[in-house]
Design an enzyme around this catalytic site. Structure first.
Site, PDB file in Angstrom:
ATOM      1  N   ASP A  67       0.850  -1.196   0.000  1.00  0.00           N
ATOM      2  CA  ASP A  67       0.000   0.000   0.000  1.00  0.00           C
ATOM      3  C   ASP A  67       0.882   1.240   0.000  1.00  0.00           C
ATOM      4  O   ASP A  67       2.041   1.202   0.435  1.00  0.00           O
ATOM      5  CB  ASP A  67      -0.889   0.032   1.249  1.00  0.00           C
ATOM      6  CG  ASP A  67      -1.850  -1.141   1.281  1.00  0.00           C
ATOM      7  OD1 ASP A  67      -2.139  -1.709   0.218  1.00  0.00           O
ATOM      8  OD2 ASP A  67      -2.301  -1.484   2.395  1.00  0.00           O
TER       9      ASP A  67
HETATM   10  N1  URA Z   1      -1.229  -5.988   3.815  1.00  0.00           N
HETATM   11  C1  URA Z   1      -1.732  -4.727   3.861  1.00  0.00           C
HETATM   12  O1  URA Z   1      -2.758  -4.482   4.466  1.00  0.00           O
HETATM   13  N2  URA Z   1      -1.032  -3.774   3.222  1.00  0.00           N
HETATM   14  C2  URA Z   1       0.103  -3.971   2.559  1.00  0.00           C
HETATM   15  O2  URA Z   1       0.700  -3.038   2.020  1.00  0.00           O
HETATM   16  C3  URA Z   1       0.621  -5.281   2.524  1.00  0.00           C
HETATM   17  C4  URA Z   1      -0.075  -6.280   3.166  1.00  0.00           C
END
Ligand code: URA
Length: 247
Positions: free
Chosen positions: A103
């Site tokens: 993310d």
């Molecule tokens: N899980 C999440 O919630 N975000 C990420 O960036 C990676 C795994």
């Protein structure tokens, strides 16, 4: 075989039109002979290409470990945000892409490569390569939450998550190891046990660890051993016993 201008362009030595101009200006040697045709086909693994006096070595596949900072997106291009590839500076090649996504606000280990087969194998749902995340939490973490995560939780999809491994760092900090890659998976898993992630960092993928010596936004090439370990990962994890817990 590939075109000479494409070879130089893929190595990020200039735009296609720049390298064409340089070739026509006589700045490129192939096996010590000047070549003036951008469209000349070369054997990229065998021919010696010299550009502006520098030998361009050929590497078919490249593998980088990036310490992704928050605020950049895991994409090859984005109209509005900096991408993880923008962080590679001079090493940015046209054929590179990130291995999966973190993310925008997630930090930590992100692999970047041009090896499509390895990427596919690492991300394929059946392969179950381990990904370990450091999670800072809004509320105290307790045994009930731990037991639920270790069993697999309902995050609103057809199947529960696969069992995760929890390591407690302190009362609001854990690491969570998962073997899937569902959308926002770690945040949704913690939400499912009535907690919330306030900070997330990936610290491991398979046997490859985030190099704590790398500053945020820093990167380095993977070592030969690390690349081999990922290839081994892909070969072994796919045949592990499937212990999926059905919803
Ligand atoms: N899980 C999440 O919630 N975000 C990420 O960036 C990676 C795994």
């Amino acid at each position: 075989m590939m075109r000479l201008d494409k070879f130089l362009c893929d190595r990020n030595l200039g735009t296609r039109s720049q390298v064409k101009k340089d070739i026509k200006a006589g700045l490129v040697l192939v096996n010590n002979s000047r070549v003036l045709q951008p469209e000349r086909q070369i054997e990229e693994e065998r021919d010696l290409i010299c550009y502006k006096g520098q030998l361009c070595t050929y590497e078919k596949y490249v593998y980088y470990l990036l310490n992704k900072p928050a605020g950049v997106v895991s994409a090859t291009e984005d109209r509005h945000h900096r991408t993880v590839l923008d962080l590679l500076g001079e090493d940015r090649r046209k054929d590179l892409f990130p291995v999966g996504r973190l993310d925008k606000d997630t930090e930590g280990l992100l692999l970047i490569t041009n090896d499509g087969i390895l990427t596919h194998d690492l991300l394929a749902p059946g392969k179950h390569v381990e990904k370990e995340y450091e999670c800072h939490l809004a509320a105290y973490f307790d045994d009930r939450q731990r037991a639920a995560l270790e069993q697999g939780v309902d995050i609103g999809e057809k199947k529960r998550t696969r069992p995760a491994v929890v390591r407690i760092l302190d009362d609001r900090k854990i690491t969570l190891t998962i073997t899937e890659g569902r959308f926002h998976q770690v945040k949704r898993m913690l939400h499912a046990v009535e907690n919330e992630v306030t900070y997330l960092k990936r610290i491991r993928m398979g046997a490859v660890l985030l190099d704590e010596g790398l500053p945020r936004g820093g990167y380095r090439k993977l070592t030969k051993e690390e690349v081999e370990s990922l290839k081994y990962e892909k070969n072994t994890y796919g045949v592990r016993e499937d212990r999926e817990v059905q919803a």
